[in-house]
Design an enzyme around this catalytic site. Structure first.
Site, PDB file in Angstrom:
ATOM      1  N   MET A  26       0.840  -1.191   0.000  1.00  0.00           N
ATOM      2  CA  MET A  26       0.000   0.000   0.000  1.00  0.00           C
ATOM      3  C   MET A  26       0.878   1.246   0.000  1.00  0.00           C
ATOM      4  O   MET A  26       1.903   1.291   0.698  1.00  0.00           O
ATOM      5  CB  MET A  26      -0.887   0.043   1.239  1.00  0.00           C
ATOM      6  CG  MET A  26      -2.027  -0.939   1.252  1.00  0.00           C
ATOM      7  SD  MET A  26      -3.054  -0.625   2.727  1.00  0.00           S
ATOM      8  CE  MET A  26      -4.202  -2.008   2.593  1.00  0.00           C
ATOM      9  N   LYS A  27       0.465   2.259  -0.758  1.00  0.00           N
ATOM     10  CA  LYS A  27       1.177   3.539  -0.753  1.00  0.00           C
ATOM     11  C   LYS A  27       0.388   4.546   0.080  1.00  0.00           C
ATOM     12  O   LYS A  27      -0.655   5.032  -0.344  1.00  0.00           O
ATOM     13  CB  LYS A  27       1.384   4.068  -2.171  1.00  0.00           C
ATOM     14  CG  LYS A  27       2.287   5.286  -2.207  1.00  0.00           C
ATOM     15  CD  LYS A  27       2.522   5.779  -3.615  1.00  0.00           C
ATOM     16  CE  LYS A  27       3.595   6.857  -3.624  1.00  0.00           C
ATOM     17  NZ  LYS A  27       3.347   7.951  -2.678  1.00  0.00           N
ATOM     18  N   PHE A  28       0.888   4.819   1.276  1.00  0.00           N
ATOM     19  CA  PHE A  28       0.239   5.779   2.162  1.00  0.00           C
ATOM     20  C   PHE A  28       0.590   7.197   1.735  1.00  0.00           C
ATOM     21  O   PHE A  28       1.691   7.454   1.248  1.00  0.00           O
ATOM     22  CB  PHE A  28       0.693   5.541   3.599  1.00  0.00           C
ATOM     23  CG  PHE A  28       0.087   4.330   4.261  1.00  0.00           C
ATOM     24  CD1 PHE A  28      -0.680   4.460   5.395  1.00  0.00           C
ATOM     25  CD2 PHE A  28       0.291   3.055   3.742  1.00  0.00           C
ATOM     26  CE1 PHE A  28      -1.236   3.351   6.016  1.00  0.00           C
ATOM     27  CE2 PHE A  28      -0.252   1.934   4.343  1.00  0.00           C
ATOM     28  CZ  PHE A  28      -1.031   2.082   5.490  1.00  0.00           C
TER      29      PHE A  28
END
Length: 292
Positions: A26-28
């Site tokens: 996931m890319k926060f």
């Protein structure tokens, strides 16, 4: 390993890479941060290498309490507000003076989502180890030392269908995309990873500005591929954010873009997001300041 470290980056791609040996995270939507848990202290580093410990003291205290000395972790400083990850809140914190940052932390404490370990307290520098090995070392270290939020491990999968579910269903929670990494890849500077994200933007390094440093009119940015171009006129809030960093840079000098426009150089370490559709134009459009 010496402070600061040159970080690995991700290249924006139109579609998620698939096939054997890919891992997806996931890319926060936050501020890139490297946490250094040293023998008697903690230091936090921005993507540019700047020491940002003073504005993320809540994370520094958490890292001091929970991480063993001799640990260096790569990840993202994020802030949750109103049930979602709020980049604006993280940006406000990152651009604040230390006293204001402490006040902001009282209302909106930060979290650190980590995806990589660069220095292990027992095995030393592990950047030359494959991604899968580093991920296992990281997960084990967090588990054995009972590391809890605000420090957390970034979710990862080897299933592209799961990764696309994250991408499609979680943007409202502040998950801005997915980063793909090779299972066998070592950690090194440069754009060694791939990423897809909802915002059609690319990161560009700020190399200069036009107008006075106290109120810059536009920025000179180095685009992917190396071309230097000017941006459109900055909004007043963005100009004020940029000016705060320009004041601390070295003596200015004059330079020119690839198309001949003059600008004043800066070594501020600023990174901005520009609209991807404008990168082929003579003038590009900035959407926001990314980091410094």
């Amino acid at each position: 390993m010496e402070f600061p470290v040159d970080v690995a980056l991700a290249e924006l791609v139109p579609t998620l890479p698939v096939g054997t040996g890919w891992r997806y995270e996931m890319k926060f939507d936050g501020h890139r941060t490297v946490v250094w848990r040293e023998r008697n202290t903690v230091r936090l580093q921005a993507r540019s290498g700047r020491d940002v410990t003073a504005v993320w003291m809540d994370l520094a205290r958490a890292a001091f309490d929970m991480l063993p000395p001799g640990t260096v972790l790569d990840g993202e400083a994020v802030i949750y507000a109103h049930g979602r990850i709020d980049f604006g809140a993280a940006q406000s914190r990152a651009l604040s003076a230390p006293a204001r940052a402490r006040r902001l932390a009282e209302d909106l404490p930060a979290h650190f989502t980590t995806w990589d370990i660069l220095l292990h307290p027992e095995q030393g520098d592990v950047r030359a180890r494959p991604y899968d090995d580093r991920r296992a070392l990281l997960a084990t270290l967090l588990r054995e030392h009972d590391v809890q939020p605000p420090i957390q491990l970034v979710p990862m999968t080897d299933d592209p269908a799961v990764a696309m579910t994250w991408y499609q269903q979680l943007p409202e929670q502040g998950i801005e995309g997915v980063v793909a990494k090779r299972a066998t890849s070592v950690y090194k500077p440069g754009r060694i990873w791939k990423k897809i994200r909802h915002a059609e933007t690319v990161d560009a390094d700020v190399v200069g500005y036009t107008g006075p440093g106290a109120r810059p009119r536009a920025l000179a940015v180095r685009l992917p591929g190396g071309r230097i171009a000017l941006t459109q006129s900055l909004t007043a809030p963005l100009a004020a954010q940029v000016a705060a960093h320009l004041a601390a840079t070295g003596p200015p000098r004059s330079a020119r873009t690839n198309s001949g426009e003059s600008y004043t150089t800066t070594t501020s370490g600023l990174v901005v997001e520009v609209l991807a559709g404008t990168t082929r134009h003579a003038v590009v459009t900035v959407t926001r300041l990314r980091s410094a």
